[in-house]
Each structure stands twice: as structure tokens, then as C-alpha cells.
Scaffold this motif. Structure first.
Motif, PDB file in Angstrom:
ATOM      1  N   GLY A 165       0.804  -1.208   0.000  1.00 18.55           N
ATOM      2  CA  GLY A 165       0.000   0.000   0.000  1.00 18.55           C
ATOM      3  C   GLY A 165       0.838   1.259   0.000  1.00 18.55           C
ATOM      4  N   LEU A 166       1.916   1.270   0.787  1.00 16.70           N
ATOM      5  CA  LEU A 166       2.784   2.443   0.839  1.00 16.70           C
ATOM      6  C   LEU A 166       3.459   2.710  -0.498  1.00 16.70           C
ATOM      7  N   LEU A 167       3.755   1.647  -1.243  1.00 15.39           N
ATOM      8  CA  LEU A 167       4.335   1.842  -2.571  1.00 15.39           C
ATOM      9  C   LEU A 167       3.384   2.621  -3.472  1.00 15.39           C
ATOM     10  N   GLY A 168       2.093   2.505  -3.177  1.00 10.34           N
ATOM     11  CA  GLY A 168       1.112   3.264  -3.943  1.00 10.34           C
ATOM     12  C   GLY A 168       1.258   4.764  -3.782  1.00 10.34           C
ATOM     13  N   LEU A 169       1.924   5.195  -2.717  1.00 12.33           N
ATOM     14  CA  LEU A 169       2.147   6.635  -2.528  1.00 12.33           C
ATOM     15  C   LEU A 169       2.967   7.240  -3.653  1.00 12.33           C
TER      16      LEU A 169
ATOM     17  N   LEU B 135      14.465   0.734  -4.382  1.00  5.47           N
ATOM     18  CA  LEU B 135      14.631   1.993  -5.102  1.00  5.47           C
ATOM     19  C   LEU B 135      14.232   1.887  -6.576  1.00  5.47           C
ATOM     20  N   PRO B 136      14.686   0.862  -7.317  1.00  5.26           N
ATOM     21  CA  PRO B 136      14.244   0.745  -8.720  1.00  5.26           C
ATOM     22  C   PRO B 136      12.741   0.530  -8.852  1.00  5.26           C
ATOM     23  N   ILE B 137      12.145  -0.205  -7.910  1.00  2.77           N
ATOM     24  CA  ILE B 137      10.697  -0.408  -7.980  1.00  2.77           C
ATOM     25  C   ILE B 137       9.962   0.908  -7.773  1.00  2.77           C
ATOM     26  N   ILE B 138      10.425   1.710  -6.823  1.00  4.21           N
ATOM     27  CA  ILE B 138       9.808   3.021  -6.583  1.00  4.21           C
ATOM     28  C   ILE B 138       9.966   3.923  -7.806  1.00  4.21           C
ATOM     29  N   ALA B 139      11.176   3.930  -8.375  1.00  2.00           N
ATOM     30  CA  ALA B 139      11.418   4.748  -9.571  1.00  2.00           C
ATOM     31  C   ALA B 139      10.531   4.293 -10.724  1.00  2.00           C
ATOM     32  N   GLY B 140      10.378   2.973 -10.862  1.00  2.00           N
ATOM     33  CA  GLY B 140       9.535   2.446 -11.927  1.00  2.00           C
ATOM     34  C   GLY B 140       8.083   2.827 -11.757  1.00  2.00           C
TER      35      GLY B 140
END
Length: 391
Positions: A254-258, A305-310
């Protein structure tokens, strides 16, 4: 007091922002399940593919709701439609909260999808009554509200699922929808219908519009493929994050959705640049950003980090494509704005359902690399269509 609206005379900001908030709260029902899929799978003792189909049924339901419900706003009172819609939605959310098996969740997810089309009653309304120079801006604001709802839904459901369990999320959602229904029915102006005739004739007119406007077909197809790519990622993320090296729960998903805040900001400001840069450039930029995102997901699959950037790249690219294709269609036939939106969004969510289906199958067959391949293929198809039809 409800404002009185006239075509092209202006759309009050207070009403606009209220509808944007309700749009976000309503569409969130479609996405609560995404961070919870692994938790639901464990609780109901089912497979990852069956759990993935919860998201699939929601997307299919949304497409059905768009096709069969949204055109009614050209024929019947929006307020009456929304009263029935909210009632069914609340009942489906409560039924999901007490569902004993995966089959019940699938059925309820279909109904939730059908009835979560509330924002799509608002977008044509804003487009029809806004002053011409503010039309793209106002549509962008409601889209921003919708995107904020998608963003918040993943964060909220992930946290609630981790703390209170996945069923609690659906109890809370039902209560929120009850409050939303009260607000909407109190403030929404009852705009006059744009179509005289039977419901059957109304539905036939959809196909007339599709045949008459090649631009409508083009915009719908390439946006649908891009959205399929977008949901291809989110439909399997919970399974990916549950594995090594992350071992992450629904709260982390869920936080990645931010990271989707980038998409919200894009929709807020991009509307004013569509005319300046052109639809072709917007679509190329969006597709290239999505392709870069999938490359990042593949190369950095085991790092945050790469997942967030993606995710940032994927969201910005998706909003460039959606806004440039959707907002510019309302000028084709203003008196059929609800039906134009119906065709576009039905195709859009059929593309989303295709992406969700491919994601589940790819995960079962080849794991994360398979999901990356499926998402890349869908974005590439959207870009090829854009380049092929440049004229």
C-alpha cells in the motif's frame, strides 16, 4: 443550494472540487483489493491465480458498468441513477466483508466494479458545462481526484489489512460510501437529459458514434493498451513483494502506492499543455516512460529503489496517455458527452482487465519476468498504434 448549469457557461469550483473528492472515494473501491490479494488468498485457502481474479472481476465489472450505466445519464436523471448505484455498491461491499469463500468474493467484486463508475458521471458533466478555455483543466481536476483515490486506496487498504484484517476494509468502505451518497444526492445538480428516445436506441447510438468518429476508436484503443500495462504491474505486485528478498505485507504494498502522487500531479497540470504539445507527443512521451518503467522493474527487481522509480515512471506515463486521449474527445460531439465517455472508458477498462488477466497468467507461468514481458508488450502495442496512425 444546488447550482444551475448551462452548456459552456462555467462549472462552479466548489462543486468541481467536491465531485473530485467523491470521485476519488468512489473509485477507491476498485483498488482496495490489490494490496490484500495475498492476505485474501491465505485466509480463503485459494490459489494466487484465483486471488488475482478478484481484481479481474472488479475491472470487468467496471467495464460493464461504464457500458450499460453511464449512457443512462443522457436519458435519465443522474440523481436517480446514483441513488440506485450507491445502494447496490454498499450492499456488495458489506457482502464482501462477510464472504465465506472465493466464489462469493468474485461475484461481489463484479458488482462492486459495476457500481464504482460514479466518477464517470462527473467527468462528462464538467466537460459539458465548463467554459471552453477551462474544459481540459476541469476534467484534469476530477481525474486528479480519481487518481488520488486510487493512490489512497492502496495505502489505506494495506494499512487496514495489516492492522485489522482484510474484511475490516470492506466494512469501512461501505460506511464511507454511505456518507458519499448523502453528499452527492444533496449537492449534485440534476442536468437535463441529452437524448430523447428509448434505452435501446440510446445503446444503438453508441455504435453509431464508434463508426462515425475514427478519432474515438484510435484514442480508446491506445489508452486501453497503456492502462492494461499499468494494471499488469499492480495485479501481481502483492505476490512479488511477499517473496524473497522483501517478505513484505499488505502495508508495504500500500505504501508503494504513494509513489502514484506523481500521476496525480501530472493530471493536475498536464491539461493545460495538451494543446501546446499535441496529442501525438503526449502519447509518445507516455509510452516511452512506461517502457522505461518496465525496464527498471526487470533490472531492479530485488531492490526497493528501482521499484519506486519504476512506479513513478509508470504513473506519469499513464496519465500523459489517459488525459491527452480522454479530455480531447469531448469536443467531438458535446451533446453525446456521456456516451463518448462511455465508449472511451469501457474500452479503457477492457484493456485494464486484459492487463490483469495477462498479469495473473504470466505470474503463474514465468514469475516476475513474465509479468514484465506482458506489461512491456501492451505498452509497445500502444506506442506502435500511435506511430502508425501519426497522420
Amino acid at each position: 443550494m444546488k447550482p444551475r448549469l448551462q452548456d459552456g457557461a462555467g462549472f462552479p469550483d466548489r462543486l468541481l472540487y467536491t465531485l473530485a473528492v467523491i470521485a476519488g472515494i468512489s473509485v477507491a473501491n476498485l483498488y482496495y483489493n490489490q494490496p490484500l490479494l495475498e492476505m485474501i488468498r491465505e485466509d480463503l485457502g485459494t490459489t494466487a491465480l484465483a486471488a488475482n481474479h478478484i481484481a479481474l472481476f472488479s475491472q470487468c465489472g467496471y467495464a460493464l458498468g461504464l457500458f450499460f450505466l453511464i449512457p443512462m445519464a443522457d436519458l435519465y436523471s443522474r440523481r436517480r441513477i446514483l441513488f440506485i448505484d450507491f445502494t447496490l455498491l454498499i450492499l456488495a461491499l458489506l457482502a464482501t466483508a462477510v464472504a465465506p469463500d472465493i466464489g462469493t468474493v468474485h461475484l461481489c467484486s463484479l458488482v462492486i466494479g459495476v457500481c464504482s463508475v460514479v466518477p464517470q458521471f462527473f467527468i462528462p458533466l464538467a466537460a459539458q458545462y465548463s467554459r471552453p478555455e477551462r474544459k481540459n483543466r476541469n476534467v484534469g481536476i476530477i481525474l486528479s481526484g480519481l487518481l488520488s483515490g486510487i493512490l489512497a486506496s492502496r495505502v489505506v487498504s494495506g494499512a487496514v489489512g495489516e492492522w485489522l484484517g482484510w474484511r475490516a476494509m470492506y466494512h469501512i468502505a461501505a460506511a464511507v460510501m454511505l456518507l458519499s451518497a448523502i453528499v452527492v444526492l444533496r449537492i449534485l445538480p440534476d442536468a437535463r437529459p441529452n437524448f430523447s428516445g428509448s434505452y435501446r436506441a440510446l445503446m444503438r447510438s453508441l455504435f453509431t458514434l464508434i463508426r462515425t468518429y475514427p478519432q474515438l476508436r484510435l484514442h480508446t484503443l491506445r489508452a486501453a493498451l497503456a492502462f492494461g500495462s499499468f494494471l499488469c504491474f499492480w495485479a501481481s505486485l502483492a505476490f512479488k513483494m511477499a517473496q524473497e528478498p522483501f517478505h513484505a505485507g499488505s502495508d508495504v504494498v500500500g505504501l508503494l502506492g504513494l509513489c502514484g502522487i506523481a500521476g496525480v500531479l501530472t493530471a493536475t497540470v498536464a491539461g493545460g499543455y495538451i494543446t501546446r504539445l499535441g496529442i501525438f507527443r503526449f502519447n509518445c512521451i507516455g509510452a516511452l516512460l512506461q517502457l522505461a518503467a518496465w525496464g527498471t522493474f526487470l533490472l531492479g527487481a530485488d531492490h526497493y529503489l528501482p521499484i519506486i522509480a519504476g512506479i513513478l515512471l509508470l504513473d506519469i506515463g499513464m496519465q500523459c496517455i489517459q488525459l491527452s486521449n480522454q479530455a480531447t474527445l469531448f469536443g467531438l460531439c458535446p451533446s453525446a458527452s456521456n456516451r463518448i465517455n462511455t465508449i472511451f472508458m469501457s474500452g479503457y477498462f477492457i484493456g485494464g482487465a486484459l492487463g490483469t488477466l495477462l498479469s495473473g497468467a504470466a505470474w503463474e507461468l514465468a514469475g516476475w519476468p513474465g509479468v514484465v514481458g506482458a506489461g512491456t508488450l501492451l505498452t509497445a502495442a500502444s506506442l506502435i498504434i500511435t506511430l502508425w496512425t501519426k497522420k
